[in-house]
Design a protein around this motif. Structure first.
Motif, PDB file in Angstrom:
ATOM      1  N   THR A  89       0.856  -1.192   0.000  1.00 47.35           N
ATOM      2  CA  THR A  89       0.000   0.000   0.000  1.00 47.35           C
ATOM      3  C   THR A  89       0.889   1.239   0.000  1.00 47.35           C
ATOM      4  O   THR A  89       1.861   1.316   0.755  1.00 47.35           O
ATOM      5  CB  THR A  89      -0.894   0.008   1.247  1.00 47.35           C
ATOM      6  N   LEU A 137      -0.926   0.052 -10.629  1.00 46.88           N
ATOM      7  CA  LEU A 137      -1.404   0.660  -9.387  1.00 46.88           C
ATOM      8  C   LEU A 137      -2.895   0.386  -9.269  1.00 46.88           C
ATOM      9  O   LEU A 137      -3.658   0.698 -10.181  1.00 46.88           O
ATOM     10  CB  LEU A 137      -1.142   2.164  -9.407  1.00 46.88           C
ATOM     11  N   LYS A 138      -3.292  -0.244  -8.167  1.00 44.01           N
ATOM     12  CA  LYS A 138      -4.717  -0.452  -7.899  1.00 44.01           C
ATOM     13  C   LYS A 138      -5.247   0.727  -7.085  1.00 44.01           C
ATOM     14  O   LYS A 138      -4.704   1.060  -6.031  1.00 44.01           O
ATOM     15  CB  LYS A 138      -4.944  -1.769  -7.156  1.00 44.01           C
ATOM     16  N   PHE A 139      -6.293   1.318  -7.607  1.00 41.90           N
ATOM     17  CA  PHE A 139      -6.896   2.519  -7.012  1.00 41.90           C
ATOM     18  C   PHE A 139      -8.305   2.125  -6.553  1.00 41.90           C
ATOM     19  O   PHE A 139      -9.146   1.723  -7.359  1.00 41.90           O
ATOM     20  CB  PHE A 139      -6.927   3.626  -8.063  1.00 41.90           C
ATOM     21  N   TYR A 153      -6.700  11.793  -7.477  1.00 39.36           N
ATOM     22  CA  TYR A 153      -5.547  11.201  -6.802  1.00 39.36           C
ATOM     23  C   TYR A 153      -4.311  11.465  -7.650  1.00 39.36           C
ATOM     24  O   TYR A 153      -4.292  11.224  -8.867  1.00 39.36           O
ATOM     25  CB  TYR A 153      -5.744   9.705  -6.600  1.00 39.36           C
ATOM     26  N   SER A 208       1.970  11.324  -2.166  1.00 35.73           N
ATOM     27  CA  SER A 208       0.746  11.398  -2.972  1.00 35.73           C
ATOM     28  C   SER A 208      -0.171  12.492  -2.454  1.00 35.73           C
ATOM     29  O   SER A 208      -0.016  13.002  -1.340  1.00 35.73           O
ATOM     30  CB  SER A 208       0.015  10.055  -2.961  1.00 35.73           C
ATOM     31  N   THR A 210      -4.453  13.544  -2.310  1.00 33.84           N
ATOM     32  CA  THR A 210      -5.849  13.143  -2.499  1.00 33.84           C
ATOM     33  C   THR A 210      -6.754  14.353  -2.307  1.00 33.84           C
ATOM     34  O   THR A 210      -6.649  15.073  -1.303  1.00 33.84           O
ATOM     35  CB  THR A 210      -6.254  12.043  -1.509  1.00 33.84           C
ATOM     36  N   SER A 233      -4.566   3.319  -2.437  1.00 37.04           N
ATOM     37  CA  SER A 233      -3.779   2.970  -3.632  1.00 37.04           C
ATOM     38  C   SER A 233      -2.716   1.946  -3.249  1.00 37.04           C
ATOM     39  O   SER A 233      -2.064   2.068  -2.209  1.00 37.04           O
ATOM     40  CB  SER A 233      -3.139   4.217  -4.242  1.00 37.04           C
TER      41      SER A 233
END
Length: 531
Positions: A89, A137-139, A153, A208, A210, A233
């Motif tokens: 993560t 990348l899994k969002f 994001y 990052s 958000t 993410s």
């Protein structure tokens, strides 16, 4: 196999038929005209050379026109993807209303803007910079808001063409008592990633941002502390094209194999080599030290089931490999560390005479055996890492023992010809220093053998050999095959002939093979035609 399509049969017959038609046109009524003619027509011209015995791409011609065989067999000494494994993560942001009484939010109103520094768990690996070769990348967004939301994001640590990655998506309204989930798989391949955080003094850190709004398409509504939205993410897959940092201390075992096509033309039998030279080459393009140990190298012949292990002092020995150096971030600036280990005192000649079609090996390596001696300046490029190679040069001074090779030659035996009788003359000129037992097989459209041209295999004796062991003159043989009705019909329906040869060395001597050595083969139809 070198062959020429020499079917002149149709051309000759066309001229012949035209002549017959002219004669018929001049014939008096009531007379029947019949013609017979003897014709010689080339059917096949082919040759078996040194490149039909050994793979052509591996042959190197020496200045004296003799051949040597040069083999370079790559060995996978390390798995780049296993060197630095990232599956973690990188950010998780949660917005809760968290106010005891409901309050009003208007369409388009921003409810969260947050920057996050997240340190990934990479064990003793300490990354500072990298470029993603393959990155997914899994969002994931989970919301129970009763109005639609909008989420942006941004991976502030990423850059491609000087632009950081970002995604903006709309989240549907959740039904009463439920939640909605939005999952996206995002391709970050080709992005540069800075793992040093906001102040560029961290490691393994992704920064990052958000931002969450009430959707401009939402209705004005009241929200309570039961309402929340979570944005997560995760790097599902990250393969690095390049990386900089400290790669930790890791032990890895490689068990792999590679296909060998060197002896693919050999169908059976054996051969002997007089001598060769062989060496193991290890080139380190990685900015890290290694200890490498070769536990096993095995030659395997799947046809015979025979396996032979390399017997050499290098097997089981730890090899210390120093790190590469570089002058810039470009891969072309790398100066590798190169090592060469002789295998001339090993049994590598026996491994080759096993005629292997597979080479398997077990290799163990340790990275950074002395720890972080570079101060976090290890580097790696996926296209240039720790490379192993077995280099072998073989003067083709060989001895053959019932070594079988075969090749295919196209034929075009005119299916409309009216052959009354005749012969198939086979001319064989042997310029090899070996005897060659030969046979010709007629094939159907599926390459199945339907007949042989010779009642028994014919032996073509070796050429004339001088005192220096060089063939100076070919031995010539002529074989005659009677064309009966059955064989004629098979040749008419066939498109291909298999040339089968068994090579023997009655002198039991090693002979050097030269560029001009071959077996020249001609098949000529000598037939009587009737119309």
């Amino acid at each position: 196999m070198r062959f020429h399509k020499l079917s002149l049969l149709k051309l000759v017959l066309t001229a012949f038929i035209l002549t017959v038609l002219i004669m018929i046109s001049c014939q008096k009524p009531g007379k029947n005209l019949s013609w017979e003619s003897d014709i010689l027509v080339p059917l096949i011209h082919s040759s078996l050379g040194v490149d039909d015995i050994f793979t052509d791409s591996l042959l190197v011609e020496n200045p004296d026109q003799s051949f040597k065989l040069v083999l370079d067999q790559k060995i996978n000494t390390m798995d780049n993807n296993a060197l630095i494994e990232v599956h973690d993560t990188i950010a998780e942001d949660v917005f809760n209303v968290n106010i005891p009484v409901p309050f009003k939010l208007n369409p388009g109103q921003k409810i969260l803007e947050k920057n996050t520094d997240f340190m990934m768990k990479l064990g003793d690996v300490r990354l500072s910079k990298a470029k993603a070769k393959k990155a997914i990348l899994k969002f994931l967004v989970i919301s129970n808001f009763k109005q639609p939301m909008r989420v942006k994001y941004k991976v502030l640590s990423s850059e491609k063409n000087s632009i950081p990655f970002e995604i903006t998506d709309d989240i549907p309204a959740a039904a009463a008592g439920s939640e909605v989930k939005l999952i996206r798989e995002i391709d970050l391949s080709g992005y540069n990633i800075d793992f040093t955080g906001l102040n560029h003094n961290s490691i393994n850190t992704i920064r990052s941002s958000t931002t969450i709004w009430i959707s401009p398409n939402a209705d004005t509504a009241y929200y309570s502390k039961a309402d929340s939205i979570t944005v997560t993410s995760i790097f599902d897959k990250l393969q690095l094209e390049s990386a900089l940092g400290y790669f930790g201390q890791k032990n890895q075992m490689i068990a792999d194999s590679s296909i060998l096509n060197t002896f693919q033309n050999f169908k059976s039998g054996s051969f002997s080599l007089e001598n060769l030279s062989a060496e193991l080459q290890i080139n380190n393009y990685v900015g890290a030290d290694f200890q490498v140990r070769i536990n096993k190298i095995t030659s395997a012949n799947s046809s015979t089931g025979k396996q032979l292990d390399l017997n050499d002092a290098i097997v089981g020995r730890r090899l210390n490999i120093l790190r590469a150096s570089r002058t810039s971030d470009d891969i072309s600036s790398i100066t590798p560390q190169k090592y060469t280990y002789s295998l001339n005192n090993s049994n590598v000649k026996d491994l080759l005479m096993n005629m292997p079609d597979k080479l398997s090996y077990q290799i163990e390596y340790n990275i950074n055996p002395l720890g972080n001696v570079s101060g976090g300046n290890d580097f790696i490029f996926a296209d240039k890492s720790l490379e192993g190679n077995i280099h072998i040069e073989i003067p083709l001074k060989v001895k053959m023992d019932s070594l079988v090779i075969q090749s295919y030659s196209k034929i075009n035996f005119d299916s409309e010809s009216h052959i009354k009788s005749g012969y198939l003359n086979i001319y064989v000129a042997n310029l090899f220093p070996f005897d060659v037992e030969i046979q010709f097989y007629v094939l159907d459209d599926h390459k199945n053998i339907v007949d042989s041209l010779l009642k028994e295999n014919s032996i073509s004796r070796h050429g004339t050999i001088d005192n220096n062991g060089i063939v100076i003159k070919a031995t010539n043989d002529i074989l005659r095959v009677k064309l009966d009705a059955e064989l004629i019909q098979k040749l008419k329906t066939s498109k291909e002939v298999l040339i089968w040869a068994r090579i023997n060395n009655p002198q039991q001597k090693h002979y050097l093979l030269y560029q001009n050595y071959n077996i020249d083969i001609k098949l000529i139809v000598e037939a009587n035609y009737e119309y």
